[in-house]
Design a protein around this motif. Sequence first.
Motif, mmCIF file in Angstrom:
data_model
loop_
_atom_site.group_PDB
_atom_site.id
_atom_site.type_symbol
_atom_site.label_atom_id
_atom_site.label_comp_id
_atom_site.label_asym_id
_atom_site.label_seq_id
_atom_site.Cartn_x
_atom_site.Cartn_y
_atom_site.Cartn_z
ATOM 1 N N TRP A 1 0.722 -1.302 0.014
ATOM 2 C CA TRP A 1 0.024 0.019 0.021
ATOM 3 C C TRP A 1 0.884 1.226 0.106
ATOM 4 C CZ3 TRP A 1 0.807 -2.775 4.565
ATOM 5 C CH2 TRP A 1 1.470 -1.985 5.537
ATOM 6 N N TYR A 2 0.364 2.390 -0.452
ATOM 7 C CA TYR A 2 0.997 3.810 -0.290
ATOM 8 C C TYR A 2 0.720 4.210 0.910
ATOM 9 C CZ TYR A 2 2.499 8.170 -2.027
ATOM 10 O OH TYR A 2 3.117 9.394 -2.038
ATOM 11 N N ASN A 3 1.631 4.622 1.705
ATOM 12 C CA ASN A 3 1.238 5.230 2.962
ATOM 13 C C ASN A 3 1.426 6.951 3.014
ATOM 14 O OD1 ASN A 3 3.955 5.872 2.753
ATOM 15 N ND2 ASN A 3 4.986 4.480 4.368
ATOM 16 N N GLY A 4 1.252 7.462 1.947
ATOM 17 C CA GLY A 4 1.333 8.779 1.807
ATOM 18 C C GLY A 4 2.623 9.394 1.302
ATOM 19 N N GLN A 5 3.746 8.565 1.484
ATOM 20 C CA GLN A 5 5.241 8.719 1.180
ATOM 21 C C GLN A 5 5.958 7.834 0.227
ATOM 22 O OE1 GLN A 5 6.773 9.065 5.436
ATOM 23 N NE2 GLN A 5 6.651 11.285 5.088
ATOM 24 N N ALA A 6 5.487 6.578 0.287
ATOM 25 C CA ALA A 6 6.120 5.548 -0.323
ATOM 26 C C ALA A 6 5.267 4.193 -0.289
ATOM 27 C CB ALA A 6 7.582 5.266 0.194
#
Length: 250
Positions: A28-33
Motif C-alpha cells: 500500500w501507499y502510506n502517503g510517502q512510499a
Amino acid sequence: MAWPLAAAGAECKRVVVSADPNYKPFHWYNGQALTGASVELVKRVLDDLHRPYEIRYAGAWPRVLKQAETGEIDIVTSLKDTPERREYLVFTSEPAFPNPMAVFVRRDRAFAFNRWDDLIGKRGGVNSGNRYGEGFDEFLRDKLTVEPVTEPAQNFKKLGAGYIDYYVVGLYSGRAYLADNKLDDQFMALPKPVNNGVTYVGFAKKSPCLSLLPKFNQRLGELNKQGVPTKLLEQYLGELRAPAKEPATH
C-alpha cells in the motif's frame, strides 16, 4: 519462452518495482512510499541478488498494470496469475504469498462452515469485481445470495449491522482492515477458507530485467522454504494493529 528482442538486447541497470497502492498488508501507499510485505519480499530478493532497484509509486492499480505492459515498470508485486496478465507479464513459478479467500463473520454470530453449501440460504457480501477461482465464482453466481459493494468498509459495516451474515474477501486483506480499524474484537474469519489462493511476482515482458527471472525465482523458492513470506505478512499485520505513535514533543 519467446521474450521480446528489445528486452533481451537491452541492459538491466536498475529494477523498477511497483504494486497496487491499496492492498494491505501485501502492499500500500502510506502517503510517502509504497510499503508492505510484498515490497519487503522483493527488496530482500533483489538485495540478495545485488541488483539496484527503485520502489516506485505509480498511482492507481490500473495505471501500474498499464506501465508494466509498456515496460516502464519491470516488476509488479504481488498479484494473481491470470490469462489476461500473461499477455504482458511473465510470472514466477514460485508463489510469493498465500492469499486464501475467507469467510468473515461477526464474532457473536459465527456459524459452522465446512463446505460451500453451508453458505446457501444466508445473506453474503462481496467486493464488486472480485474473482475467487477454483469454481467458487460459478457457485456464488448459481447458488448464493450476495450483495456486491465497492469498499471493504461497506461490507464490514453491513456485517456489523446484521444486514448480511458473512463477507467473503482475502484472509489477509480482511485481517488488515480489522487491524487497521481496531475491529478484531467484533469480527473474525471462520477457520476454513473458501479456497487456497496464492500470488506471484510478475516481470514485464518488455523489460530488460526479465533476464533476472530465473535467479529471482530460485531465491524466492529458498525464502518460501524458510517461511519468510508468511512471517512478513504477520509482521505487517502487527504494525497495523499497533497503536499509533504519539507525535514527538520538545
